[in-house]
Design a protein around this motif. Structure first.
Motif, PDB file in Angstrom:
ATOM      1  N   ALA A  43       0.829  -1.216   0.000  1.00 15.04           N
ATOM      2  CA  ALA A  43       0.000   0.000   0.000  1.00 15.04           C
ATOM      3  C   ALA A  43       0.861   1.261   0.000  1.00 15.04           C
ATOM      4  N   THR A  44       1.970   1.219   0.700  1.00 12.50           N
ATOM      5  CA  THR A  44       2.882   2.373   0.723  1.00 12.50           C
ATOM      6  C   THR A  44       3.520   2.564  -0.644  1.00 12.50           C
ATOM      7  N   ARG A  45       3.955   1.467  -1.263  1.00 12.68           N
ATOM      8  CA  ARG A  45       4.523   1.565  -2.616  1.00 12.68           C
ATOM      9  C   ARG A  45       3.503   2.152  -3.581  1.00 12.68           C
ATOM     10  N   THR A  46       2.270   1.693  -3.479  1.00 13.63           N
ATOM     11  CA  THR A  46       1.209   2.189  -4.351  1.00 13.63           C
ATOM     12  C   THR A  46       0.964   3.675  -4.129  1.00 13.63           C
ATOM     13  N   SER A  47       1.049   4.133  -2.896  1.00 17.48           N
ATOM     14  CA  SER A  47       0.816   5.545  -2.580  1.00 17.48           C
ATOM     15  C   SER A  47       1.978   6.444  -2.992  1.00 17.48           C
ATOM     16  N   LEU A  48       3.194   5.949  -2.908  1.00 23.34           N
ATOM     17  CA  LEU A  48       4.364   6.776  -3.218  1.00 23.34           C
ATOM     18  C   LEU A  48       4.636   6.903  -4.711  1.00 23.34           C
ATOM     19  N   ARG A  49       4.251   5.922  -5.481  1.00 26.89           N
ATOM     20  CA  ARG A  49       4.573   5.968  -6.911  1.00 26.89           C
ATOM     21  C   ARG A  49       3.959   7.169  -7.637  1.00 26.89           C
ATOM     22  N   PRO A  50       2.698   7.523  -7.407  1.00 24.42           N
ATOM     23  CA  PRO A  50       2.176   8.719  -8.092  1.00 24.42           C
ATOM     24  C   PRO A  50       2.899  10.002  -7.673  1.00 24.42           C
ATOM     25  N   LEU A  51       3.281  10.104  -6.417  1.00 24.36           N
ATOM     26  CA  LEU A  51       4.045  11.258  -5.942  1.00 24.36           C
ATOM     27  C   LEU A  51       5.391  11.327  -6.675  1.00 24.36           C
ATOM     28  N   ALA A  52       6.039  10.192  -6.805  1.00 24.10           N
ATOM     29  CA  ALA A  52       7.321  10.142  -7.497  1.00 24.10           C
ATOM     30  C   ALA A  52       7.147  10.438  -8.987  1.00 24.10           C
ATOM     31  N   TRP A  53       6.078   9.938  -9.579  1.00 20.94           N
ATOM     32  CA  TRP A  53       5.816  10.203 -10.993  1.00 20.94           C
ATOM     33  C   TRP A  53       5.571  11.689 -11.215  1.00 20.94           C
ATOM     34  N   ARG A  54       4.890  12.351 -10.263  1.00 23.57           N
ATOM     35  CA  ARG A  54       4.688  13.806 -10.332  1.00 23.57           C
ATOM     36  C   ARG A  54       6.031  14.520 -10.339  1.00 23.57           C
ATOM     37  N   ASP A  55       6.948  14.093  -9.486  1.00 23.83           N
ATOM     38  CA  ASP A  55       8.279  14.701  -9.463  1.00 23.83           C
ATOM     39  C   ASP A  55       8.995  14.494 -10.797  1.00 23.83           C
ATOM     40  N   ALA A  56       8.873  13.311 -11.370  1.00 22.38           N
ATOM     41  CA  ALA A  56       9.510  13.047 -12.658  1.00 22.38           C
ATOM     42  C   ALA A  56       8.915  13.950 -13.740  1.00 22.38           C
ATOM     43  N   ALA A  57       7.612  14.082 -13.754  1.00 23.14           N
ATOM     44  CA  ALA A  57       6.957  14.903 -14.777  1.00 23.14           C
ATOM     45  C   ALA A  57       7.296  16.384 -14.618  1.00 23.14           C
ATOM     46  N   CYS A  58       7.263  16.884 -13.371  1.00 18.40           N
ATOM     47  CA  CYS A  58       7.621  18.291 -13.130  1.00 18.40           C
ATOM     48  C   CYS A  58       9.080  18.547 -13.510  1.00 18.40           C
ATOM     49  N   GLY A  59       9.944  17.616 -13.176  1.00 20.09           N
ATOM     50  CA  GLY A  59      11.354  17.771 -13.513  1.00 20.09           C
ATOM     51  C   GLY A  59      11.575  17.771 -15.012  1.00 20.09           C
ATOM     52  N   LEU A  60      10.910  16.875 -15.689  1.00 25.56           N
ATOM     53  CA  LEU A  60      11.042  16.817 -17.139  1.00 25.56           C
ATOM     54  C   LEU A  60      10.517  18.102 -17.783  1.00 25.56           C
ATOM     55  N   ALA A  61       9.445  18.660 -17.243  1.00 23.46           N
ATOM     56  CA  ALA A  61       8.926  19.935 -17.758  1.00 23.46           C
ATOM     57  C   ALA A  61       9.972  21.039 -17.618  1.00 23.46           C
ATOM     58  N   LEU A  62      10.688  21.064 -16.490  1.00 21.14           N
ATOM     59  CA  LEU A  62      11.744  22.065 -16.310  1.00 21.14           C
ATOM     60  C   LEU A  62      12.878  21.878 -17.316  1.00 21.14           C
ATOM     61  N   VAL A  63      13.161  20.657 -17.652  1.00 19.92           N
ATOM     62  CA  VAL A  63      14.242  20.374 -18.599  1.00 19.92           C
ATOM     63  C   VAL A  63      13.840  20.765 -20.026  1.00 19.92           C
ATOM     64  N   LEU A  64      12.594  20.517 -20.390  1.00 17.00           N
ATOM     65  CA  LEU A  64      12.179  20.657 -21.778  1.00 17.00           C
ATOM     66  C   LEU A  64      11.468  21.956 -22.134  1.00 17.00           C
ATOM     67  N   ALA A  65      10.938  22.660 -21.157  1.00 18.54           N
ATOM     68  CA  ALA A  65      10.172  23.875 -21.463  1.00 18.54           C
ATOM     69  C   ALA A  65      11.068  24.940 -22.065  1.00 18.54           C
ATOM     70  N   PRO A  66      10.582  25.636 -23.086  1.00 24.38           N
ATOM     71  CA  PRO A  66      11.382  26.745 -23.622  1.00 24.38           C
ATOM     72  C   PRO A  66      11.505  27.856 -22.580  1.00 24.38           C
ATOM     73  N   ALA A  67      12.635  28.537 -22.592  1.00 28.07           N
ATOM     74  CA  ALA A  67      12.843  29.643 -21.656  1.00 28.07           C
ATOM     75  C   ALA A  67      11.745  30.678 -21.853  1.00 28.07           C
ATOM     76  N   GLY A  68      11.320  31.284 -20.753  1.00 27.18           N
ATOM     77  CA  GLY A  68      10.261  32.276 -20.814  1.00 27.18           C
ATOM     78  C   GLY A  68       9.055  31.809 -20.020  1.00 27.18           C
ATOM     79  N   PRO A  69       7.852  32.176 -20.449  1.00 24.94           N
ATOM     80  CA  PRO A  69       6.652  31.855 -19.673  1.00 24.94           C
ATOM     81  C   PRO A  69       6.458  30.360 -19.411  1.00 24.94           C
ATOM     82  N   ALA A  70       6.767  29.514 -20.386  1.00 25.30           N
ATOM     83  CA  ALA A  70       6.588  28.075 -20.183  1.00 25.30           C
ATOM     84  C   ALA A  70       7.509  27.554 -19.086  1.00 25.30           C
ATOM     85  N   LEU A  71       8.744  28.018 -19.070  1.00 24.84           N
ATOM     86  CA  LEU A  71       9.683  27.584 -18.034  1.00 24.84           C
ATOM     87  C   LEU A  71       9.275  28.141 -16.673  1.00 24.84           C
TER      88      LEU A  71
END
Length: 131
Positions: A43-71
């Motif tokens: 149950a803990t693994r199931t609960s933590l995975r979406p939180l970790a996936w959110r971190d991965a997605a937010c991090g990837l957005a920072l890496v890929l967003a063009p500089a300016g408003p998107a970043l």
């Protein structure tokens, strides 16, 4: 805005998020969410995975967003997630030391993103900037 700092924060949190998605114990154990024998309950693994996936997605957005408003928007999401983690984990994790550590880590990462957004423009392009 310091694009390079934001991209570094993004890459680091993306890698960490992917690692915790695969191995939730990386977050469960230091947070005090593992069992007494060190295992992470299903149950803990199931609960933590979406939180970790959110971190991965937010991090990837920072890496890929063009500089300016998107970043700036991607950084705002990262900041909200980190400060939200500090607020929520700071009152819900077991043990005062673990709560304090979670708050310190979360605020630290959030502060790096705030610094990246507020960093004065230098008149020359950041190395990590994209047109």
């Amino acid at each position: 805005m310091h694009v390079g700092l934001l991209r570094t924060v993004g890459a680091t949190t993306a890698v960490y998020g992917l690692a915790v998605t695969a191995w939730p114990g990386l977050l469960a154990k230091p947070s005090g969410l593992a069992e007494a024998d060190g295992r992470t309950a299903s149950a803990t693994r199931t609960s933590l995975r979406p939180l970790a996936w959110r971190d991965a997605a937010c991090g990837l957005a920072l890496v890929l967003a063009p500089a300016g408003p998107a970043l700036r928007t991607a950084a705002g999401l990262r900041i909200a997630a980190d400060f939200g983690d500090a607020a929520l984990l700071g009152v819900t994790l077991p043990g005062r030391a673990r709560r304090r550590a979670a708050v310190a880590v979360s605020l630290g990462w959030g502060a790096l993103s705030v610094a990246g957004v507020l960093w004065p423009a230098s008149g020359r392009r950041d190395r990590g900037a994209r047109p």
